[in-house]
Design an enzyme around this catalytic site. Structure first.
Site, PDB file in Angstrom:
ATOM      1  N   CYS A  43      30.002  43.424  48.787  1.00 39.81           N
ATOM      2  CA  CYS A  43      30.652  44.504  49.719  1.00 39.81           C
ATOM      3  C   CYS A  43      31.378  45.254  48.135  1.00 39.81           C
ATOM      4  O   CYS A  43      31.670  44.212  46.882  1.00 39.81           O
ATOM      5  CB  CYS A  43      31.412  44.900  50.473  1.00 39.81           C
TER       6      CYS A  43
ATOM      7  N   CYS B  30      34.683  43.414  47.683  1.00 42.39           N
ATOM      8  CA  CYS B  30      34.484  42.067  47.343  1.00 42.39           C
ATOM      9  C   CYS B  30      34.214  42.288  45.830  1.00 42.39           C
ATOM     10  O   CYS B  30      34.246  41.545  45.124  1.00 42.39           O
ATOM     11  CB  CYS B  30      33.421  41.670  48.154  1.00 42.39           C
TER      12      CYS B  30
ATOM     13  N   HIS C 109      36.050  39.209  54.146  1.00 46.84           N
ATOM     14  CA  HIS C 109      34.858  38.415  53.582  1.00 46.84           C
ATOM     15  C   HIS C 109      34.664  37.083  53.523  1.00 46.84           C
ATOM     16  O   HIS C 109      36.083  36.150  52.541  1.00 46.84           O
ATOM     17  CB  HIS C 109      34.071  39.387  53.107  1.00 46.84           C
TER      18      HIS C 109
ATOM     19  N   GLU D 133      34.029  36.265  50.506  1.00 49.74           N
ATOM     20  CA  GLU D 133      34.077  36.608  48.928  1.00 49.74           C
ATOM     21  C   GLU D 133      35.787  35.917  48.783  1.00 49.74           C
ATOM     22  O   GLU D 133      36.038  35.325  48.105  1.00 49.74           O
ATOM     23  CB  GLU D 133      33.654  37.307  48.171  1.00 49.74           C
TER      24      GLU D 133
END
Length: 366
Positions: free
Chosen positions: A112, A115, A84, A86
């Site tokens: 999520c 993260c 992801h 992040e």
């Protein structure tokens, strides 16, 4: 005709615009997202959705779909080829040796759960999302618990195909059956032993006093009685006499709404009692543990206590002084007087455990 005045973007709009520009480098068409991490209005690092360095991308070879079977039997699918945005931004900071302590993170949608945990652990204190995420409720819960500020600019919810909406923890769990217990009593009454025993029965413990030690760490203060008193008083100046209830409610909600019973240790003041009662209603029950002053003083005087790895030895005069301070300054008598159940603890530990078992059985029948 007057010309329309140029509207300069806010800092949030500015950095969100940069986040969108970063996103064009993303390599998975299921979610071309970017991330920008900032401190003091200066960009620290950026990241976007993409495979690990040197590995093939979804845009090149297609998605690597992974099927997840959930506890209720249904299945959902996720692409696991990429990291992801992040995660990639945080990894970039680690690679470059850039501290993210106190930073603000900008991203496309509510991070999520994985993260969110990384964001908390690297010291980021604010997260700004363009949109909400259909499966972001758990992330919101732990951001609240950890004290990370979350701002969602738009209320539009981003959804992925083949991925179900995850309900908020406030909507799941057997709330009508779950209980939140507070064990109260004067020093030496045996309330710590009762709390420990209830915890052994599967209850999740929330220690109100941990807030003090966490705050000492955040302020870089040494753990000692003087600093602890200063922090406690400062927190009560900020939040009132219900401070420790207010600051622990997010953690209680995480356990309670997730389907667990909760036992609270170190609820002292009348205001704390009222706040928890207001928040959780009839699901909140109080157990008072009582013993005569002579028995209590004999238990505590000369006893070594450990609080946050600090050893303490109390004299008889100090025990009596603690009694007086708790009654006069914290209104400790209120929760004890209003307890739903009272246990007299003048005997052995085995007798005490037996009485606790009887109370727990009654509570579960309510």
């Amino acid at each position: 005709m007057l010309e329309e005045k140029f509207a300069r973007p806010s800092w949030d709009e500015y950095f969100m615009g940069i986040t969108k520009a970063v996103a064009v480098r993303a390599t998975c068409d299921r979610g071309r997202s970017g991330c920008c991490i900032v401190r003091d209005k200066r960009i620290l690092v950026t990241g976007y959705v993409g495979s690990p360095s040197g590995c093939v991308h979804c845009d090149e070879v297609g998605h690597e779909m992974h099927t997840v079977r959930h506890s209720d039997g249904h299945e959902s699918q996720h692409c696991i080829r990429t990291a992801h945005a992040e995660q990639n931004a945080i990894c970039e900071a680690a690679l470059l040796g850039v501290s993210l302590q106190g930073a603000t993170l900008y991203c496309r949608m509510t991070p999520c759960y994985t993260c969110a945990k990384m964001i908390i652990n690297c010291g980021i204190k604010r997260v700004v999302c363009e949109n909400d995420y259909q499966a972001g409720e758990r992330s919101k819960e732990i951001f609240m618990e950890a004290g990370v500020e979350l701002d969602i600019l738009n209320q539009e919810i981003v959804e992925y195909d083949n991925q179900p909406v995850v309900e908020s923890l406030d909507k799941i769990g057997s709330r009508d059956k779950n209980k939140i217990l507070a064990v109260v009593g004067m020093p030496g009454s045996g309330k710590s032993e009762v709390t420990k025993y209830i915890e052994s029965k599967g209850y999740k413990k929330v220690y109100f006093g941990q807030v003090t030690f966490d705050e000492l760490g955040r302020r870089g203060l040494e753990t000692n009685e003087t600093n602890e008193k200063f922090v406690r008083e400062d927190l009560r100046k900020q939040y009132g006499m219900a401070a420790f209830a207010i600051l622990n409610i997010p953690k209680i909600k995480v356990y309670y709404s997730g389907g667990s019973n909760v036992v609270i240790e170190s609820l002292y003041s009348w205001q704390e009692y009222l706040k928890i009662k207001e928040e959780f209603g009839d699901s909140f029950k109080v157990i008072a543990v009582q013993a005569s002053p002579q028995i209590r003083y004999g238990r505590v005087a000369g006893r070594v206590e450990y609080q946050n790895n600090v050893e303490r030895l109390f004299t008889l005069d100090e025990v009596a002084s603690r009694d007086k301070a708790q009654i006069e300054n914290l209104a400790t008598a209120g929760p004890i007087a209003m307890a739903d159940f009272t246990i007299l603890n003048n005997g052995s530990k085995e007798e005490l455990h037996g009485k606790v078992d009887e109370v727990l059985e009654k509570i579960q029948q309510i």
